[in-house]
Design an enzyme around this catalytic site. Sequence first.
Site, PDB file in Angstrom:
ATOM      1  N   CYS A 133       0.796  -1.285   0.061  1.00 31.83           N
ATOM      2  CA  CYS A 133      -0.171  -0.060   0.027  1.00 31.83           C
ATOM      3  C   CYS A 133       0.839   1.351  -0.068  1.00 31.83           C
ATOM      4  O   CYS A 133       0.380   2.344  -0.439  1.00 31.83           O
ATOM      5  CB  CYS A 133      -1.212   0.118   1.268  1.00 31.83           C
ATOM      6  SG  CYS A 133      -2.066  -1.415   0.945  1.00 31.83           S
ATOM      7  N   HIS A 191      -3.052   7.363   2.770  1.00 31.63           N
ATOM      8  CA  HIS A 191      -3.781   6.285   2.116  1.00 31.63           C
ATOM      9  C   HIS A 191      -5.042   5.760   2.926  1.00 31.63           C
ATOM     10  O   HIS A 191      -5.367   5.757   4.155  1.00 31.63           O
ATOM     11  CB  HIS A 191      -2.766   4.866   2.699  1.00 31.63           C
ATOM     12  CG  HIS A 191      -3.181   3.555   2.207  1.00 31.63           C
ATOM     13  ND1 HIS A 191      -3.795   3.083   1.207  1.00 31.63           N
ATOM     14  CD2 HIS A 191      -3.232   2.624   3.273  1.00 31.63           C
ATOM     15  CE1 HIS A 191      -4.217   2.050   1.288  1.00 31.63           C
ATOM     16  NE2 HIS A 191      -3.882   1.582   2.211  1.00 31.63           N
ATOM     17  N   ASN A 250     -10.477   0.390   0.053  1.00 34.25           N
ATOM     18  CA  ASN A 250      -8.995   0.322   0.244  1.00 34.25           C
ATOM     19  C   ASN A 250      -8.465  -0.111  -1.151  1.00 34.25           C
ATOM     20  O   ASN A 250      -8.420  -1.223  -1.773  1.00 34.25           O
ATOM     21  CB  ASN A 250      -8.498  -0.763   1.437  1.00 34.25           C
ATOM     22  CG  ASN A 250      -6.889  -0.672   1.544  1.00 34.25           C
ATOM     23  OD1 ASN A 250      -6.172  -0.044   0.553  1.00 34.25           O
ATOM     24  ND2 ASN A 250      -6.340  -1.098   2.616  1.00 34.25           N
TER      25      ASN A 250
HETATM   26  O1  UT7 Z   1      -3.808  -1.018   3.670  1.00 29.53           O
HETATM   27  C1  UT7 Z   1      -3.644  -1.827   4.806  1.00 29.53           C
HETATM   28  C2  UT7 Z   1      -4.597  -2.868   5.193  1.00 29.53           C
HETATM   29  N1  UT7 Z   1      -5.117  -3.136   6.345  1.00 29.53           N
HETATM   30  C3  UT7 Z   1      -5.376  -2.110   7.305  1.00 29.53           C
HETATM   31  O2  UT7 Z   1      -5.426  -1.119   7.293  1.00 29.53           O
HETATM   32  C4  UT7 Z   1      -6.342  -2.651   8.418  1.00 29.53           C
HETATM   33  C5  UT7 Z   1      -6.241  -2.217   9.702  1.00 29.53           C
HETATM   34  N2  UT7 Z   1      -7.289  -2.796  10.595  1.00 29.53           N
HETATM   35  C6  UT7 Z   1      -8.622  -2.619  10.517  1.00 29.53           C
HETATM   36  O3  UT7 Z   1      -9.014  -1.517   9.752  1.00 29.53           O
HETATM   37  C7  UT7 Z   1      -9.548  -3.089  11.560  1.00 29.53           C
HETATM   38  O4  UT7 Z   1      -8.825  -3.993  12.577  1.00 29.53           O
HETATM   39  C8  UT7 Z   1     -10.394  -4.082  10.950  1.00 29.53           C
HETATM   40  C9  UT7 Z   1     -11.577  -3.338  10.092  1.00 29.53           C
HETATM   41  C10 UT7 Z   1     -10.002  -5.054  10.054  1.00 29.53           C
HETATM   42  C11 UT7 Z   1     -11.437  -5.124  11.925  1.00 29.53           C
HETATM   43  O5  UT7 Z   1     -11.906  -3.994  12.877  1.00 29.53           O
HETATM   44  P1  UT7 Z   1     -11.745  -4.415  14.464  1.00 29.53           P
HETATM   45  O6  UT7 Z   1     -12.457  -3.272  15.175  1.00 29.53           O
HETATM   46  O7  UT7 Z   1     -10.343  -4.594  14.782  1.00 29.53           O
HETATM   47  O8  UT7 Z   1     -12.464  -5.778  14.603  1.00 29.53           O
HETATM   48  P2  UT7 Z   1     -11.948  -7.051  14.968  1.00 29.53           P
HETATM   49  O9  UT7 Z   1     -11.295  -7.867  14.056  1.00 29.53           O
HETATM   50  O10 UT7 Z   1     -11.412  -7.032  16.382  1.00 29.53           O
HETATM   51  O11 UT7 Z   1     -13.568  -8.072  14.975  1.00 29.53           O
HETATM   52  C12 UT7 Z   1     -14.313  -7.540  15.971  1.00 29.53           C
HETATM   53  C13 UT7 Z   1     -15.832  -8.531  15.530  1.00 29.53           C
HETATM   54  C14 UT7 Z   1     -15.299 -10.089  15.494  1.00 29.53           C
HETATM   55  O12 UT7 Z   1     -16.407 -10.770  16.141  1.00 29.53           O
HETATM   56  P3  UT7 Z   1     -16.119 -11.320  17.291  1.00 29.53           P
HETATM   57  O13 UT7 Z   1     -15.065 -12.294  17.581  1.00 29.53           O
HETATM   58  O14 UT7 Z   1     -15.992 -10.026  18.499  1.00 29.53           O
HETATM   59  O15 UT7 Z   1     -17.261 -12.169  17.740  1.00 29.53           O
HETATM   60  C15 UT7 Z   1     -15.305 -10.508  14.180  1.00 29.53           C
HETATM   61  O16 UT7 Z   1     -15.249 -11.649  13.791  1.00 29.53           O
HETATM   62  O17 UT7 Z   1     -16.224  -8.394  14.280  1.00 29.53           O
HETATM   63  C16 UT7 Z   1     -16.083  -9.547  13.575  1.00 29.53           C
HETATM   64  N3  UT7 Z   1     -15.977  -9.141  12.055  1.00 29.53           N
HETATM   65  C17 UT7 Z   1     -17.238  -8.930  11.267  1.00 29.53           C
HETATM   66  N4  UT7 Z   1     -18.493  -8.853  11.464  1.00 29.53           N
HETATM   67  C18 UT7 Z   1     -19.216  -8.406  10.447  1.00 29.53           C
HETATM   68  C19 UT7 Z   1     -14.995  -8.973  11.490  1.00 29.53           C
HETATM   69  N5  UT7 Z   1     -15.346  -8.794  10.059  1.00 29.53           N
HETATM   70  C20 UT7 Z   1     -16.653  -8.452  10.167  1.00 29.53           C
HETATM   71  C21 UT7 Z   1     -17.597  -8.340   9.116  1.00 29.53           C
HETATM   72  N6  UT7 Z   1     -18.957  -8.178   9.333  1.00 29.53           N
HETATM   73  N7  UT7 Z   1     -17.156  -7.774   7.699  1.00 29.53           N
END
Ligand code: UT7
Length: 326
Positions: A119, A253, A283
């Site tokens: 990225c 970004h 993204n």
């Molecule tokens: O270009 C660089 C690329 N990457 C990034 O910049 C990513 C940086 N990170 C992020 O943007 C965030 O960490 C995410 C958006 C990827 C995730 O957000 P989060 O607040 O850190 O959520 P999490 O991964 O801790 O997940 C929270 C919950 C989980 O459920 P449980 O375990 O709490 O029951 C996930 O399974 O949200 C769930 N979850 C979803 N639910 C519905 C994860 N993805 C989804 C989804 N829809 N798409």
Amino acid sequence: MPVSSFQHVRIAGVGAYLPERVVSNEELSATLDTSHQWIFSHTGIQQRHLAAPEEGAASMGLQAALRALEDGGVSPGELGMVIVATSTADYASYPSTAALIQGKLGAENAGAFDLNAACSGFVYALSLGKCTCRNLGRPVLVVASEVNSRIVDWKDRATCVLFGDGAGAVVLVPASSPGILHEVLGAEGAGADALVREAGLRTREDSLRKPGYVRMDGRAVFQFAVRSMEKVIRRLMAEANLPLEEVDHFIPHQANGRILDAVARNMGVPQERFFRNIQEVANTASASIPIALAQLRRQKALQPGDLVLLVAFGAGLAYGGCLLRW
Ligand code: UT7
């Protein structure tokens, strides 16, 4: 043109290309255990553009390049180099996507190569493009093009909802006054395991793995993103000896709206000065910054003399930034 007559390099033209097909969060929710509410509240994304089956990094990059060349009034024959930032190249190793674009453009006087800093690829390519343009004394085309939809697992809701496809390009030309003022490039390679595309030749087993999807520790990448973007912004301003208040446009970004909120808040910069189009394009990896630049240019928001700060982070864990005088 004598090689030594120009000390500086500026962006003469900008272009972008987004595939026609738009996929909303609602459409994804029909086949995936997710919802518009979750995606929008966790990322700020509402929709993404996805490449058609016949499109790829080279064909999308070519469209962005043609628009940038037209915007800059530069013909393909004047180019000295074509540099393409991509982590979703048409061919896994070679030929480079840059060579394919150079060929389609008929840029017969230009060299061509790809660069992969994920990225952060566009800011790395811009920095390298500046040096190349100054050394050659000729225009350089910098393209970033990504077809992320081909490397995400469409069954993995934690990653596939985040990405979109698209391309952006700029044409660099030798200049008598500074355009690209300063760059900062870095990496936290020791943390690279937090964001990996599971395909490659590292071991024989890897080489047999097909297809290779994106695997990410979202929380770790989020923390790295906020930390590295702040570091880049502070270093750019300190090393260029300019106050933060003088920046007219912050172009970060676009990976997550919450990352941008956190960086703006921590830096004491009003949110509205941080450009944001993640709601429309999601993204697009290395393409996100030149797509944003093209959008601002179309809106005539970039005025001569404006101070523009580009900042990126991503897999590697590479990061970088660039300060421009428009
Ligand atoms: O270009 C660089 C690329 N990457 C990034 O910049 C990513 C940086 N990170 C992020 O943007 C965030 O960490 C995410 C958006 C990827 C995730 O957000 P989060 O607040 O850190 O959520 P999490 O991964 O801790 O997940 C929270 C919950 C989980 O459920 P449980 O375990 O709490 O029951 C996930 O399974 O949200 C769930 N979850 C979803 N639910 C519905 C994860 N993805 C989804 C989804 N829809 N798409």
